[in-house]
Write an enzyme that holds these catalytic residues in place. Structure first.
Site, PDB file in Angstrom:
ATOM      1  CG  ASN A  32      -1.894   0.439   0.979  1.00 40.24           C
ATOM      2  OD1 ASN A  32      -2.869   0.798   1.690  1.00 40.24           O
ATOM      3  ND2 ASN A  32      -1.334   0.801   0.144  1.00 40.24           N
ATOM      4  CB  CYS A  72       2.288   2.231  -1.281  1.00 44.56           C
ATOM      5  SG  CYS A  72       0.977   1.355  -1.868  1.00 44.56           S
ATOM      6  CG  HIS A  73       2.992   3.007  -7.547  1.00 48.34           C
ATOM      7  ND1 HIS A  73       1.766   3.134  -6.793  1.00 48.34           N
ATOM      8  CD2 HIS A  73       3.573   3.870  -8.040  1.00 48.34           C
ATOM      9  CE1 HIS A  73       1.214   4.254  -7.952  1.00 48.34           C
ATOM     10  NE2 HIS A  73       2.384   4.537  -9.106  1.00 48.34           N
TER      11      HIS A  73
END
Length: 104
Positions: free
Chosen positions: A49, A57-58
DNA sequence: CCGGTGACTAGTC
DNA sequence: GGACTAGCCACCG
């Protein structure tokens, strides 16, 4: 199913954008939502990413309730999640299943 | 084409 | 619950 001509990673990102603030999902859930079992490919997609700022994306964690890894390190991931209102103890998410977000 | 790799998962001990 | 194993799939060289 007529899938897009996008890469697997691109489809993952598209799904991630659906996750509202304070919610999370799992690598397996994403793979399932894409009608696939490529949990590992999901992780690889996150690792690659480049749009760390645009793509949350966390908010993607492991199936067992661990936060999993992060491009900037697990510590950073935990920090961000806590800021989103998610409690984390020893790398594990408290009330994990309660924050889970379901894709359509 | 094929083997290696990884932000994974589920099962066993 | 930690450590180990096998299975999983997309991507890269």
């Amino acid at each position: 199913m007529s899938n897009t001509n996008k890469t697997f990673a691109a489809r993952c990102y598209d799904l991630l954008l659906q996750i509202p603030n304070g919610k999370i999902t799992t690598y397996a859930a994403i793979a399932t939502a894409l009608n696939s079992k490529a949990y590992r490919a999901v992780g690889s997609a996150m690792a690659k990413n480049e749009q760390l700022i645009n793509i949350p994306c966390h908010r993607v964690v492991k199936s067992n309730g661990c936060v999993g890894n992060y491009r900037l390190g697990t510590e950073e991931k935990i920090k961000i999640l806590q800021k989103e209102g998610i409690m984390i103890k020893n790398g594990k998410i408290i009330n994990f299943s309660r924050y889970l977000y379901s894709f359509n």
